[in-house]
Design a protein around this motif. Structure first.
Motif, PDB file in Angstrom:
ATOM      1  N   HIS A   1     -16.755   5.521 -52.798  1.00  0.00           N
ATOM      2  CA  HIS A   1     -17.704   6.579 -52.477  1.00  0.00           C
ATOM      3  C   HIS A   1     -17.873   6.806 -50.971  1.00  0.00           C
ATOM      4  N   ALA A   2     -17.500   5.810 -50.156  1.00  0.00           N
ATOM      5  CA  ALA A   2     -17.822   5.872 -48.730  1.00  0.00           C
ATOM      6  C   ALA A   2     -16.831   5.048 -47.909  1.00  0.00           C
ATOM      7  N   GLN A   3     -16.784   5.360 -46.618  1.00  0.00           N
ATOM      8  CA  GLN A   3     -16.099   4.511 -45.656  1.00  0.00           C
ATOM      9  C   GLN A   3     -16.987   3.300 -45.373  1.00  0.00           C
ATOM     10  N   ILE A   4     -16.371   2.175 -45.023  1.00  0.00           N
ATOM     11  CA  ILE A   4     -17.140   0.969 -44.739  1.00  0.00           C
ATOM     12  C   ILE A   4     -16.674   0.390 -43.415  1.00  0.00           C
ATOM     13  N   VAL A   5     -17.646   0.055 -42.559  1.00  0.00           N
ATOM     14  CA  VAL A   5     -17.381  -0.608 -41.278  1.00  0.00           C
ATOM     15  C   VAL A   5     -18.309  -1.817 -41.189  1.00  0.00           C
ATOM     16  N   VAL A   6     -17.770  -2.951 -40.780  1.00  0.00           N
ATOM     17  CA  VAL A   6     -18.579  -4.156 -40.564  1.00  0.00           C
ATOM     18  C   VAL A   6     -18.949  -4.209 -39.078  1.00  0.00           C
ATOM     19  N   LEU A   7     -20.254  -4.173 -38.803  1.00  0.00           N
ATOM     20  CA  LEU A   7     -20.770  -4.236 -37.429  1.00  0.00           C
ATOM     21  C   LEU A   7     -21.500  -5.562 -37.277  1.00  0.00           C
ATOM     22  N   SER A   8     -20.827  -6.524 -36.668  1.00  0.00           N
ATOM     23  CA  SER A   8     -21.326  -7.895 -36.587  1.00  0.00           C
ATOM     24  C   SER A   8     -21.536  -8.302 -35.137  1.00  0.00           C
ATOM     25  N   ASN A   9     -22.627  -9.025 -34.874  1.00  0.00           N
ATOM     26  CA  ASN A   9     -22.843  -9.549 -33.533  1.00  0.00           C
ATOM     27  C   ASN A   9     -22.196 -10.918 -33.340  1.00  0.00           C
ATOM     28  N   VAL A  10     -21.095 -11.140 -34.029  1.00  0.00           N
ATOM     29  CA  VAL A  10     -20.273 -12.304 -33.730  1.00  0.00           C
ATOM     30  C   VAL A  10     -19.706 -12.102 -32.325  1.00  0.00           C
TER      31      VAL A  10
ATOM     32  N   GLN B   1     -27.107   2.029 -30.371  1.00  0.00           N
ATOM     33  CA  GLN B   1     -26.186   2.912 -29.650  1.00  0.00           C
ATOM     34  C   GLN B   1     -24.828   2.978 -30.338  1.00  0.00           C
ATOM     35  N   VAL B   2     -24.374   1.854 -30.864  1.00  0.00           N
ATOM     36  CA  VAL B   2     -23.089   1.838 -31.565  1.00  0.00           C
ATOM     37  C   VAL B   2     -23.179   2.641 -32.859  1.00  0.00           C
ATOM     38  N   VAL B   3     -24.274   2.491 -33.584  1.00  0.00           N
ATOM     39  CA  VAL B   3     -24.452   3.259 -34.821  1.00  0.00           C
ATOM     40  C   VAL B   3     -24.527   4.748 -34.510  1.00  0.00           C
TER      41      VAL B   3
ATOM     42  N   SER C   1     -34.921  -1.446 -35.838  1.00  0.00           N
ATOM     43  CA  SER C   1     -35.698  -0.703 -34.839  1.00  0.00           C
ATOM     44  C   SER C   1     -34.774   0.026 -33.877  1.00  0.00           C
ATOM     45  N   SER C   2     -33.714  -0.641 -33.460  1.00  0.00           N
ATOM     46  CA  SER C   2     -32.761  -0.039 -32.534  1.00  0.00           C
ATOM     47  C   SER C   2     -32.062   1.162 -33.161  1.00  0.00           C
ATOM     48  N   VAL C   3     -31.658   1.018 -34.418  1.00  0.00           N
ATOM     49  CA  VAL C   3     -31.006   2.139 -35.096  1.00  0.00           C
ATOM     50  C   VAL C   3     -31.993   3.276 -35.325  1.00  0.00           C
ATOM     51  N   SER C   4     -33.229   2.935 -35.664  1.00  0.00           N
ATOM     52  CA  SER C   4     -34.250   3.963 -35.829  1.00  0.00           C
ATOM     53  C   SER C   4     -34.446   4.758 -34.548  1.00  0.00           C
ATOM     54  N   GLU C   5     -34.393   4.071 -33.413  1.00  0.00           N
ATOM     55  CA  GLU C   5     -34.593   4.731 -32.123  1.00  0.00           C
ATOM     56  C   GLU C   5     -33.423   5.634 -31.744  1.00  0.00           C
TER      57      GLU C   5
ATOM     58  N   ILE D   1     -23.090   1.198 -24.196  1.00  0.00           N
ATOM     59  CA  ILE D   1     -22.398   0.291 -25.108  1.00  0.00           C
ATOM     60  C   ILE D   1     -21.616  -0.724 -24.289  1.00  0.00           C
ATOM     61  N   HIS D   2     -21.654  -1.977 -24.694  1.00  0.00           N
ATOM     62  CA  HIS D   2     -21.026  -3.061 -23.939  1.00  0.00           C
ATOM     63  C   HIS D   2     -19.530  -2.809 -23.761  1.00  0.00           C
ATOM     64  N   GLU D   3     -19.014  -3.207 -22.617  1.00  0.00           N
ATOM     65  CA  GLU D   3     -17.613  -2.956 -22.282  1.00  0.00           C
ATOM     66  C   GLU D   3     -16.637  -3.628 -23.245  1.00  0.00           C
ATOM     67  N   ASP D   4     -17.058  -4.718 -23.890  1.00  0.00           N
ATOM     68  CA  ASP D   4     -16.182  -5.372 -24.852  1.00  0.00           C
ATOM     69  C   ASP D   4     -16.136  -4.647 -26.193  1.00  0.00           C
ATOM     70  N   VAL D   5     -17.087  -3.759 -26.404  1.00  0.00           N
ATOM     71  CA  VAL D   5     -17.181  -3.038 -27.677  1.00  0.00           C
ATOM     72  C   VAL D   5     -16.437  -1.705 -27.622  1.00  0.00           C
ATOM     73  N   LEU D   6     -16.416  -1.079 -26.460  1.00  0.00           N
ATOM     74  CA  LEU D   6     -15.822   0.253 -26.327  1.00  0.00           C
ATOM     75  C   LEU D   6     -14.369   0.324 -26.804  1.00  0.00           C
ATOM     76  N   PRO D   7     -13.490  -0.623 -26.445  1.00  0.00           N
ATOM     77  CA  PRO D   7     -12.101  -0.523 -26.934  1.00  0.00           C
ATOM     78  C   PRO D   7     -12.002  -0.617 -28.453  1.00  0.00           C
ATOM     79  N   GLN D   8     -12.902  -1.375 -29.064  1.00  0.00           N
ATOM     80  CA  GLN D   8     -12.898  -1.480 -30.527  1.00  0.00           C
ATOM     81  C   GLN D   8     -13.266  -0.142 -31.164  1.00  0.00           C
ATOM     82  N   LEU D   9     -14.249   0.537 -30.586  1.00  0.00           N
ATOM     83  CA  LEU D   9     -14.664   1.838 -31.107  1.00  0.00           C
ATOM     84  C   LEU D   9     -13.565   2.871 -30.940  1.00  0.00           C
ATOM     85  N   ALA D  10     -12.833   2.786 -29.838  1.00  0.00           N
ATOM     86  CA  ALA D  10     -11.766   3.756 -29.570  1.00  0.00           C
ATOM     87  C   ALA D  10     -10.665   3.684 -30.622  1.00  0.00           C
ATOM     88  N   GLU D  11     -10.484   2.508 -31.216  1.00  0.00           N
ATOM     89  CA  GLU D  11      -9.426   2.332 -32.211  1.00  0.00           C
ATOM     90  C   GLU D  11      -9.863   2.747 -33.612  1.00  0.00           C
ATOM     91  N   LEU D  12     -11.153   2.964 -33.807  1.00  0.00           N
ATOM     92  CA  LEU D  12     -11.692   3.231 -35.135  1.00  0.00           C
ATOM     93  C   LEU D  12     -11.653   4.723 -35.446  1.00  0.00           C
TER      94      LEU D  12
END
Length: 223
Positions: free
Chosen positions: A107-116, A146-148, A170-174, A5-16
């Protein structure tokens, strides 16, 4: 693995914080929550450019009005950077997206996963909040599988992935095959250029359909 997972993404995941016992919806933003192409066309017109709708790709389809010649790939990248800087927070919301997410949040938790690009994440947050979609945002870099997998690892409840780009399915399927994958493209012109993503479970065509599909799936699941 976290190393994938990209280094810029890891800190965001740690806070979630994810409740592994409650259903999770992971949704893309552009052409799922926001009308990216409508906003882009308006921006292109301000730059004496246009999109010719030959295919799903941006490169090769953004042309100069003066001579109808496509701009080069490097120019496309610079243009998109300027576009996100100037217009990301202002993009119109897709019809029904905010209302359906509000209902689905019961009914569910919601997370926005954007490639912005992460440097424009603050603009995406502003757009989400202004349009009534104040949900956690992950500004991703690269493919999404990988993030999913990270977000859904160890879950005992169902998880759902909504995206317009086939290679993201395809990536999520893998990497996270257990996640239920919904292919949705908000812009009807763009949708007409592309069939259902090969590695999605189903193709849906509006937010009421998405809402009904997910609620039915949650209610039918045993977890």
């Amino acid at each position: 693995m976290l190393t994938d997972i990209h280094e810029d993404v890891l800190p965001q995941l740690a806070e979630l914080k994810i409740d592994r016992t409650r259903p999770l919806i992971i949704t893309d933003a552009d052409e799922v929550l926001f009308n990216f192409m409508i906003g882009l066309e308006d921006y292109l017109a301000s730059r004496d450019l246009f999109f010719d709708w030959t295919s799903f790709a941006l490169t090769g389809n953004i042309r100069r009005l003066s001579d109808m010649v496509p701009i080069e790939g490097a120019e496309v990248g610079a243009l998109l950077s300027d576009f996100f800087e100037d217009r990301c927070a202002l993009l119109p919301a897709v019809d029904g997206a905010a209302a359906s997410l509000k209902k689905l949040s019961e009914h569910a938790q919601i997370v926005v996963l954007s490639n912005v690009p992460p440097k424009f994440a603050v603009h995406r947050r502003t757009g989400l909040c202004d349009k009534g979609m104040d949900f956690p945002l992950i500004a991703n870099v690269g493919s999404k599988g990988q993030v999913v997998r990270y977000l859904t690892d160890g879950m005992t409840a169902p998880a759902y992935f909504i995206d317009d780009i086939p290679h993201n399915h395809s990536s999520v399927s893998e990497h996270a095959a257990h996640v239920h994958r919904l292919h949705y493209i908000a812009d009807e012109r763009l949708s007409a250029l592309l069939g259902p993503a090969e590695h999605s479970h189903t193709r849906l065509y509006n937010w009421p359909e998405i809402e009904a599909h997910i609620i039915h799936h949650i209610e039918a699941s045993v977890f």
